[in-house]
Design an enzyme around this catalytic site. Structure first.
Site, PDB file in Angstrom:
ATOM      1  N   LYS A  76       0.836  -1.199   0.000  1.00  0.00           N
ATOM      2  CA  LYS A  76       0.000   0.000   0.000  1.00  0.00           C
ATOM      3  C   LYS A  76       0.875   1.254   0.000  1.00  0.00           C
ATOM      4  CE  LYS A  76      -3.878   2.174   2.396  1.00  0.00           C
ATOM      5  NZ  LYS A  76      -4.900   2.052   3.460  1.00  0.00           N
ATOM      6  N   SER A 151      -9.112   3.704   1.929  1.00  0.00           N
ATOM      7  CA  SER A 151      -7.912   4.081   1.201  1.00  0.00           C
ATOM      8  C   SER A 151      -7.148   2.886   0.620  1.00  0.00           C
ATOM      9  CB  SER A 151      -6.978   4.886   2.114  1.00  0.00           C
ATOM     10  OG  SER A 151      -6.565   4.121   3.233  1.00  0.00           O
ATOM     11  N   SER A 175     -10.875   2.084   6.032  1.00  0.00           N
ATOM     12  CA  SER A 175     -10.072   2.120   4.817  1.00  0.00           C
ATOM     13  C   SER A 175      -9.710   0.760   4.271  1.00  0.00           C
ATOM     14  CB  SER A 175      -8.782   2.903   5.079  1.00  0.00           C
ATOM     15  OG  SER A 175      -9.048   4.283   5.137  1.00  0.00           O
TER      16      SER A 175
END
Length: 464
Positions: A76, A151, A175
């Protein structure tokens, strides 16, 4: 064997047994990325293919390095990875190439994973919609005109499209859980403290965000969870829960499951979401669990006020050193920075008092239930051009993130929570629901998820 849909466990077992090589897995990964990433835009800052194949070849000829030996993983883009552009989705860091891995990347690398690049994120991870000025937007694989969430949106799409078998995510307000729901995969938010954060800055005050695994099955979640878990001597808090892997499906007979639905009407939902989740509850009943509705145990508005205060305080603390570059931040980051910096110490204290009260209330509730369930989202994936929903079914949202309020009861008090797929709505878009338990029950929640997955296998299905 279709390697793009093979579980991480099966790939790793095949490598260990010599039925597959790390090079073959890497070649299949690169071919899949070349085929689908152009439209999905989930994986960014991809390393040179020749370098990746050389690294895989070295793993094939060397000793086994650990439980992820030979597995390609894209990290990520909120995580620093040595030698790979780590932008956090911000133009400020678009050329930032760290010299050192963050802790989670170092642990995956040490376990034998090949870190191939990054998965796309919103700027600084703010907002559950993955778009930024550096790489653009990541598209939902079930409808390219819709958002994939965030996210951890890039991670979820990379899993859903078969570009990777395992992914790391992070979760403050949802997220990790929201994009899992919107991409028909699993996402697990661990008990707070089980997976240490980066040992930098304050290590005591902020207890909202956590790192966690994402995958196409709960068994793979347990594998990555154990790799990234465990104490870091530089940090004061850690969760000493036992290992989660191997994850085995539990016997659901007699399990007590509480359904919180829309929290007594406090949370508005778009049409069809609650109904789809109720259908998924039938799976638990068919497996022998006792599913009962739960009266809202705490005032939703008090939870929200506590959360929005503590979140603004935490986000502003993280962005404080960028105050002089405020104009370069997106509007929601500026809003969080301004709001957090305006808070008084007593406002933060009162918010934490409410958090503590809700934690005690939840602990009493779990004496009557083995797990509780809420939907994973209040809206379906929205149009990709929309920054965030401003209303839900006629109810106006008063902040850019209020539409994710259903995530907050879990996030505020750091409970372990598994987002499980529940199928597809009328437009063929995926949805999920949250299965959560008391602090430290991570392994049990994953075992419940494994039993549910064995009965449903949603990530392996497609809408009609």
């Amino acid at each position: 064997m279709d390697l793009s849909q093979t579980t991480a466990m099966d790939l790793l077992n095949a490598i260990a047994a010599g039925r597959l090589s790390a090079v073959e897995v890497m070649q299949a990964t690169l071919e899949r990325i070349a085929t689908v990433n152009g439209s999905a835009n989930a994986i960014v800052a991809l390393r040179d293919p020749d370098d990746l194949l050389a690294e895989a070849r070295a793993l094939d000829t060397g000793p086994n390095r650990g439980p992820l030996h030979g597995l390609p993983i894209a990290v990520k883009d909120l995580v620093n990875v040595a030698g790979i552009v780590s932008s956090q989705g911000s133009p400020i860091f678009k050329d930032h190439v760290p010299q050192k891995d963050d802790l989670i990347a170092a642990r995956m690398r040490a376990a034998g994973a090949v870190l191939i690049g990054k998965t796309n994120v919103p700027e600084f991870g703010l907002g559950s919609h993955t778009f930024n000025q550096v790489y653009g937007a990541t598209r939902n694989p079930y409808n390219s005109a819709r958002t994939c969430g965030g996210s951890s949106g890039g991670a979820a799409v990379a899993l859903a499209t078969g570009m990777v078998a395992l992914a790391d995510g992070s979760d403050m307000m949802g997220s990790l859980r929201n994009p899992a729901a919107w991409n028909n995969v699993y996402g697990f938010r661990p008990s707070w403290g089980r997976v240490p954060s980066e040992p930098a800055g304050d290590g005591y005050l902020h207890q909202l965000s956590t790192l966690g695994p994402m995958a196409r099955c709960p068994e793979d979640l347990g594998l990555l969870l154990d790799v990234i878990s465990g104490p870091d001597p530089r940090q004061p808090y850690w969760d000493a829960s036992p290992s989660a892997s191997p994850v085995e499906a539990c016997d659901m007979r007699g399990l007590r499951i509480g359904w919180l639905d829309d929290w007594g009407g406090a949370y508005p939902f778009q049409h069809g979401i609650r109904e789809l989740c109720r259908n998924a509850l039938d799976v638990f009943s068919q497996l022998g669990a006792k599913v009962t509705p739960v009266v809202p145990p705490f005032v939703a508005e008090r939870i929200w006020n506590s959360w929005s205060t503590l979140r603004a305080w935490s986000v502003a603390a993280g962005l404080a050193e960028l105050s002089e570059q405020r104009a370069a931040l997106k509007d929601t980051a500026q809003w969080e920075l301004d709001r957090g910096q305006a808070l008084t110490a007593m406002q933060v204290h009162r918010a934490s008092e409410t958090r503590s009260e809700w934690f005690r209330c939840a602990a009493e509730l779990f004496q009557d239930y083995d797990a509780l369930i809420l939907p994973s989202a209040q809206v379906w994936p929205f149009q990709i051009e929309t920054p965030y929903p401003t209303d839900i079914a006629g109810t106006e949202m008063d902040t850019y993130h209020r539409w994710m309020e259903v995530m907050v009861p879990v996030s505020l008090i750091g409970l372990p929570c598994l987002s499980v797929p529940v199928g597809f709505g009328a437009e063929g878009l995926p949805m999920g629901m949250q299965v959560f338990g008391p602090r430290g029950s991570d392994a049990r929640i994953l075992s419940i998820g494994a039993a549910y997955h064995a009965a449903t296998r949603w990530p392996q299905k497609r809408p009609a």
